[in-house]
Each structure stands twice: as C-alpha cells, then as structure tokens.
Design a protein around this motif. Structure first.
Motif, PDB file in Angstrom:
ATOM      1  N   GLU A 195       1.167  -1.164  -0.116  1.00  4.34           N
ATOM      2  CA  GLU A 195       0.311   0.464   0.151  1.00  4.34           C
ATOM      3  C   GLU A 195       0.773   1.082   0.059  1.00  4.34           C
ATOM      4  N   GLU A 196       2.031   0.773   0.785  1.00  5.25           N
ATOM      5  CA  GLU A 196       3.046   2.325   0.660  1.00  5.25           C
ATOM      6  C   GLU A 196       3.669   2.397  -0.821  1.00  5.25           C
ATOM      7  N   GLY A 197       3.208   1.521  -1.636  1.00  2.00           N
ATOM      8  CA  GLY A 197       3.916   1.660  -2.823  1.00  2.00           C
ATOM      9  C   GLY A 197       5.589   0.791  -2.549  1.00  2.00           C
ATOM     10  N   ILE A 198       6.281   1.005  -1.664  1.00  4.68           N
ATOM     11  CA  ILE A 198       7.724   0.413  -1.267  1.00  4.68           C
ATOM     12  C   ILE A 198       7.919  -1.252  -2.210  1.00  4.68           C
ATOM     13  N   VAL A 199       6.540  -1.979  -1.905  1.00  2.00           N
ATOM     14  CA  VAL A 199       6.690  -3.295  -2.899  1.00  2.00           C
ATOM     15  C   VAL A 199       5.229  -2.986  -3.609  1.00  2.00           C
ATOM     16  N   LYS A 200       5.991  -4.232  -5.234  1.00  2.00           N
ATOM     17  CA  LYS A 200       4.587  -3.694  -6.366  1.00  2.00           C
ATOM     18  C   LYS A 200       4.483  -4.599  -5.944  1.00  2.00           C
ATOM     19  N   ALA A 201       4.911  -6.013  -5.388  1.00  2.00           N
ATOM     20  CA  ALA A 201       3.269  -7.349  -5.478  1.00  2.00           C
ATOM     21  C   ALA A 201       4.438  -8.191  -4.115  1.00  2.00           C
ATOM     22  N   ILE A 202       3.277  -9.400  -3.983  1.00  2.00           N
ATOM     23  CA  ILE A 202       4.503  -9.743  -2.795  1.00  2.00           C
ATOM     24  C   ILE A 202       3.754 -11.358  -2.741  1.00  2.00           C
ATOM     25  N   GLY A 203       4.769 -12.314  -1.738  1.00  2.00           N
ATOM     26  CA  GLY A 203       4.472 -13.559  -2.336  1.00  2.00           C
ATOM     27  C   GLY A 203       4.677 -13.722  -1.395  1.00  2.00           C
ATOM     28  N   ILE A 204       4.952 -15.379  -1.334  1.00  2.00           N
ATOM     29  CA  ILE A 204       5.962 -16.074  -0.924  1.00  2.00           C
ATOM     30  C   ILE A 204       6.746 -17.639  -1.780  1.00  2.00           C
ATOM     31  N   THR A 205       7.701 -17.604  -0.902  1.00  2.00           N
ATOM     32  CA  THR A 205       8.310 -19.084  -1.385  1.00  2.00           C
ATOM     33  C   THR A 205       8.396 -20.462  -0.742  1.00  2.00           C
ATOM     34  N   GLY A 206       9.220 -21.601  -1.475  1.00  2.00           N
ATOM     35  CA  GLY A 206       8.876 -22.601  -0.446  1.00  2.00           C
ATOM     36  C   GLY A 206       9.846 -23.651  -0.986  1.00  2.00           C
ATOM     37  N   LEU A 207      10.130 -25.225  -0.321  1.00  2.00           N
ATOM     38  CA  LEU A 207      10.271 -26.058  -1.447  1.00  2.00           C
ATOM     39  C   LEU A 207       8.768 -27.161  -0.820  1.00  2.00           C
ATOM     40  N   PRO A 208       7.911 -27.623  -0.011  1.00  2.00           N
ATOM     41  CA  PRO A 208       7.426 -28.629  -0.008  1.00  2.00           C
ATOM     42  C   PRO A 208       5.679 -27.496  -0.524  1.00  2.00           C
ATOM     43  N   LEU A 209       5.937 -28.129  -1.669  1.00  2.00           N
ATOM     44  CA  LEU A 209       4.530 -27.686  -2.580  1.00  2.00           C
ATOM     45  C   LEU A 209       3.002 -27.597  -1.798  1.00  2.00           C
ATOM     46  N   PRO A 210       2.755 -29.091  -0.711  1.00  2.00           N
ATOM     47  CA  PRO A 210       1.428 -28.894  -0.075  1.00  2.00           C
ATOM     48  C   PRO A 210       1.846 -27.888   0.937  1.00  2.00           C
ATOM     49  N   THR A 211       2.391 -27.288   1.630  1.00  2.00           N
ATOM     50  CA  THR A 211       2.950 -26.440   2.502  1.00  2.00           C
ATOM     51  C   THR A 211       2.431 -25.014   1.902  1.00  2.00           C
ATOM     52  N   LEU A 212       2.899 -25.097   0.070  1.00  2.00           N
ATOM     53  CA  LEU A 212       2.672 -23.756  -0.261  1.00  2.00           C
ATOM     54  C   LEU A 212       1.625 -23.450  -0.810  1.00  2.00           C
ATOM     55  N   LEU A 213       1.480 -24.517  -1.344  1.00  2.00           N
ATOM     56  CA  LEU A 213      -0.380 -24.298  -1.706  1.00  2.00           C
ATOM     57  C   LEU A 213      -1.444 -23.771  -0.207  1.00  2.00           C
ATOM     58  N   ARG A 214      -1.065 -24.641   0.733  1.00  2.00           N
ATOM     59  CA  ARG A 214      -1.443 -24.665   2.065  1.00  2.00           C
ATOM     60  C   ARG A 214      -1.666 -22.873   2.381  1.00  2.00           C
ATOM     61  N   LEU A 215      -0.203 -22.475   2.296  1.00  2.00           N
ATOM     62  CA  LEU A 215      -0.405 -21.530   2.803  1.00  2.00           C
ATOM     63  C   LEU A 215      -0.878 -20.512   1.914  1.00  2.00           C
ATOM     64  N   SER A 216      -0.411 -20.359   0.211  1.00  2.00           N
ATOM     65  CA  SER A 216      -1.684 -19.464  -0.426  1.00  2.00           C
ATOM     66  C   SER A 216      -3.140 -18.960  -0.482  1.00  2.00           C
ATOM     67  N   LEU A 217      -3.568 -20.363   0.452  1.00  2.00           N
ATOM     68  CA  LEU A 217      -4.693 -21.105   0.012  1.00  2.00           C
ATOM     69  C   LEU A 217      -5.452 -19.736   2.101  1.00  2.00           C
ATOM     70  N   LEU A 218      -4.382 -20.058   2.671  1.00  2.00           N
ATOM     71  CA  LEU A 218      -5.033 -18.973   4.178  1.00  2.00           C
ATOM     72  C   LEU A 218      -4.980 -18.036   3.726  1.00  2.00           C
ATOM     73  N   ALA A 219      -3.556 -17.652   2.645  1.00  2.00           N
ATOM     74  CA  ALA A 219      -3.752 -15.885   2.970  1.00  2.00           C
ATOM     75  C   ALA A 219      -4.811 -15.632   1.717  1.00  2.00           C
ATOM     76  N   LEU A 220      -5.453 -16.025   0.825  1.00  2.00           N
ATOM     77  CA  LEU A 220      -6.718 -15.525   0.136  1.00  2.00           C
ATOM     78  C   LEU A 220      -8.168 -15.898   0.779  1.00  2.00           C
ATOM     79  N   HIS A 221      -8.048 -17.087   1.954  1.00  2.00           N
ATOM     80  CA  HIS A 221      -9.243 -17.101   2.770  1.00  2.00           C
ATOM     81  C   HIS A 221      -9.056 -17.028   4.290  1.00  2.00           C
ATOM     82  N   THR A 222      -8.479 -15.820   3.928  1.00  2.00           N
ATOM     83  CA  THR A 222      -8.580 -14.885   5.497  1.00  2.00           C
ATOM     84  C   THR A 222      -8.919 -13.518   4.957  1.00  2.00           C
ATOM     85  N   PRO A 223      -8.786 -12.654   5.615  1.00  2.00           N
ATOM     86  CA  PRO A 223      -8.864 -11.066   5.862  1.00  2.00           C
ATOM     87  C   PRO A 223      -7.770 -10.983   4.880  1.00  2.00           C
ATOM     88  N   PRO A 224      -7.487  -9.622   3.794  1.00  2.00           N
ATOM     89  CA  PRO A 224      -8.320  -9.173   3.211  1.00  2.00           C
ATOM     90  C   PRO A 224      -9.170  -9.686   2.555  1.00  2.00           C
TER      91      PRO A 224
END
Ligand code: NAD
Length: 380
Positions: A195-224
């Motif tokens: 929001e402050e314009g310091i970063v244009k896009a955000i995300g996560i990195t990691g090795l185990p795909l179940p964890t990467l997917l679970r956290l991507s879903l968690l980010a989508l299904h919790t506020p905002p």
C-alpha cells in the motif's frame, strides 16, 4: 565488449504467456559464494553476465538477503549499467525473513521485515521492489503432516491429507498453530508495504508444495481475502522431479495466484557436471544424475541443455498451466550459460509441435533412468 558480450541475433525473449516477468528470470543466487568462488565476485564476470542477460531481454532478477553478497553485487552491477539499463527497464525480486541456514535464523516479525527491506533497498540501490517474498515459509509455518505420502505428486489424497492441505471446504482458512499466525502477521506487514508503494507485488517461496499451496490458500481465505500476487517454487519441476506439474493448476485455479515463478531447472546444479558441494541430494542420487549426464553426452549441450528445455517448455500451454505465465528462474555464472539458455528458449518456446521429437525422446530417456533407479520425484 567482445562478441561473446553481445546477444546472438534471433527471436526476442517475449511470450504472450509471460506478461509481468520476462520468460527467463536471472537467478541471482549465482552471484554469491553459494554457487561461485568469492574471488569471481570481484572480477568483471558478474557485470558481463548480468549485462548480457539484460541485452537478451532477461529483465527480472531474483535475489535474497540470504544469498550472501548477491544483493550487494547485483546492486552495484546494475548501478554501473544504469545508462544502458535504467531502473524502469528491469524488475527486482527479493525476499525477507531468512537470514541464515538455521531455523533460529528466520525472523518473520514486522520489525525484522521492515529492517530487512530497508537494507535490501539500500543494497540494490533502488526505492522500490517489484516483488517481495517471504523466504522459505515451510521453516516458519506450522508443520502439518498429511497422513498419506505427500511427496508423490498426487493430489488425490483422502481424509487428513486433503484437510491438511486446506482442500476440505472450511479448512482453507484454518490456522494450525503459532507458525501460521506468524506468517499471517508477516503477510499483513508486507501488504502494508505494498500500500505504501515500497513493493509492487508480494508472495511466498518454499520447497514443499503442500505447504506452499496450503499457505497460498490460507492467504486467500483470511482477511483481506486477496490472493498472493506471486509464488516461487524451486527444484520441483525438472527432469528428475516434476511434482510441480500436478500442483500448478491448483495454484492457478484454487489459490488464484496470477504470477507463478518456477526456479532451478537444473535442480540447483544436480543436472550439471559440477553440482555445488552443499547440494542436498544423497550420494546415490548424485550417482544416478551422473548416469544421466553420460546418457545425454551426445546431445548438443548435454544434460543441462535438455534440462533447461524441459523447464522452459512449461511456459507454453502444453504443461497444464492454462496459458498462465510461468517464467523459469535460472542461475547464471557466465556468458556461455546465458547464450545457451537463450538458444534453448528459442528452440522450445514456440509450442510443443515445434519441439523436436529427438528432444522429447531424450527427455523421456533421462526421466526413465530416474524412474528405474527409484529417484523420480524424490525431494529432500
Ligand atoms: P539452477 O537449477 O538454476 O542451477 C544453477 C547452477 O547451474 C549454477 O551453478 C549455474 O552456473 C549453472 N548453470 C546454468 N546454466 C548452465 C549450463 N548451461 N550448463 C552448466 N551449468 C549451468 O539453480 P538455482 O540457481 O538454485 O535456481 C535458480 C534461482 O532460483 C536461484 O538463483 C534463486 O534466485 C532462485 N531460487 C530461490 C529459492 C527460494 O526462494 N527458496 C530456492 C532456490 C532457487
């Protein structure tokens, strides 16, 4: 400026499937002692390698505070090249939260993230980042173990497996423990920086795909209730391990991630004749990798050429990515490697029909060897 410092004429590096990043992204872990001797960093090698990449149109760079001198080297090289390549002509991707090899060296607290980003901006000599990732989330996330083998690339798991991956309706937003809470707090902080314009896009990195997917879903299904802009998966889509292929549609359709980066087509050097000494593969897998190098010895460019092609083919519609942008992040240590990557990209980037039968047959033979030896889709 020698001839080797200039691109070989040919198809420009652009793709209708890759809009945000160039189809190839420069993996700047190579600009550190992780992959190269410290002395090399003081030569003109990094500058010439980065400059050639930019001249070819590789206009995104992935680095991290964890990659030793990488941010410092990259920042100073890009500053030297600023008259030929101004800041607006390339994208900078860096990470936060991981500062050393031990679990205790992770710090996802808002204060640490702010300090880390301030330092990255200074080192990279810029006032904004195009992408900021939380680095290697699996070390911080609450450990959730599905009751079935998760490493086989299959998503057809039942019961606890699906629950643990956030695949049971109502479970997508489940915070399994303190680790998950830390991730949500860190995401809130980096969203503020967006929001402050310091970063244009955000995300996560990691090795185990179940964890990467679970956290991507968690980010989508919790506020905002907004999807992450980007994820980076590494070492999960190459000739020895193509597990990512079965996860990719879920990152696109369920987690609604617009920008997906796939790193390490050479399996972090495993599929080359000189893997780094710290490579996590056990000796028996290194042995089979050497067998595949011998198998591909008559192929022009050898196993690395084949492995790069296999990785890059996922950018087209053929690898189940529904036409989505899936650029390949490759580590480059010299001019030859940049020229080679472009040569391969030009060969395989059209569509699958343009890829030669001989290449597909060689890919299949290499994969078959990993299957026969029991190492296909193995990950550490
Ligand atoms: P990679 O599979 O891209 O392999 C890089 C190694 O292969 C380097 O030593 C490079 O010099 C060498 N190489 C490149 N082209 C070659 C060729 N034609 N022939 C022989 N050797 C060749 O592995 P990587 O560098 O680990 O992955 C790419 C990038 O992805 C990293 O630099 C980093 O930016 C990113 N990454 C991120 C994470 C994370 O976020 N957790 C993890 C791994 C990688």
């Amino acid at each position: 400026d020698t001839e080797a410092d200039r691109p070989v004429e040919g198809k420009p590096l652009t793709s209708e499937h890759c809009e945000y990043f160039s189809p190839l992204v420069f993996g700047a872990a190579a600009l550190s002692h992780h992959y190269n001797p410290a002395g090399w960093l003081d030569t003109d090698g990094p500058l010439r390698t980065v400059r050639l990449a930019l001249r070819y149109g590789i206009t995104a760079f992935d680095t991290s505070p964890w990659y030793g001198a990488s941010e410092i080297v990259l920042g100073s090289v890009l500053q030297s090249l600023s008259s030929e390549f101004p800041r607006s002509s390339y994208k900078l991707i860096t990470k936060c939260g991981r500062y050393g090899p031990e679990v205790k060296d992770f710090d996802y607290s808002p204060g640490a993230i702010r300090r880390s980003v301030a330092r990255s901006l200074e080192r990279l000599k810029t006032d904004y980042l195009d992408v900021l990732f939380l680095h290697d989330v699996e070390f911080v996330a609450t450990r959730v173990t599905p009751n079935s083998a998760a490493g086989d690339g299959s998503l057809a798991l039942a019961g606890d497996g699906e629950r643990a991956w956030g695949f049971v309706p109502g479970e997508e937003a489940r915070v399994w423990g303190e680790g998950d809470q830390k991730i949500l707090i860190a995401l809130a902080e980096i969203r503020k920086m967006k929001e402050e314009g310091i970063v244009k896009a955000i995300g996560i990195t990691g090795l185990p795909l179940p964890t990467l997917l679970r956290l991507s879903l968690l980010a989508l299904h919790t506020p905002p209730y907004e999807p992450l802009d980007c994820i980076l998966s590494y070492a999960q889509f190459h000739l020895q391990n193509s597990t990512f292929a079965s996860f990719l549609p879920h990152f696109i359709s369920r987690a609604k991630i617009p920008h997906i980066l796939c790193a390490s087509p050479l399996a972090m050097g495993l599929l080359t004749s000189s893997p780094p000494s710290w490579h996590p593969a056990p000796p028996a897998l290194h042995e089979v990798a050497r067998e595949t190098i011998a198998l591909a010895q008559d192929w022009p460019g050898g196993l690395p050429n084949l492995a790069l092609g296999f990785g890059m083919r996922r950018q087209g519609p053929v690898m189940g990515n529904q036409g989505r942008s899936v650029p390949t992040v490759v580590g480059f240590s010299n001019l030859d490697e940049v020229h080679e990557a472009l040569k391969v990209w030009r060969e395989v980037s059209e569509d699958d029909k343009a890829t030669s039968r001989a290449r597909l047959d060689m890919e299949a033979a290499v994969q078959q060897r990993f299957i026969e030896r029991g190492w296909k889709n193995w990950s550490w």
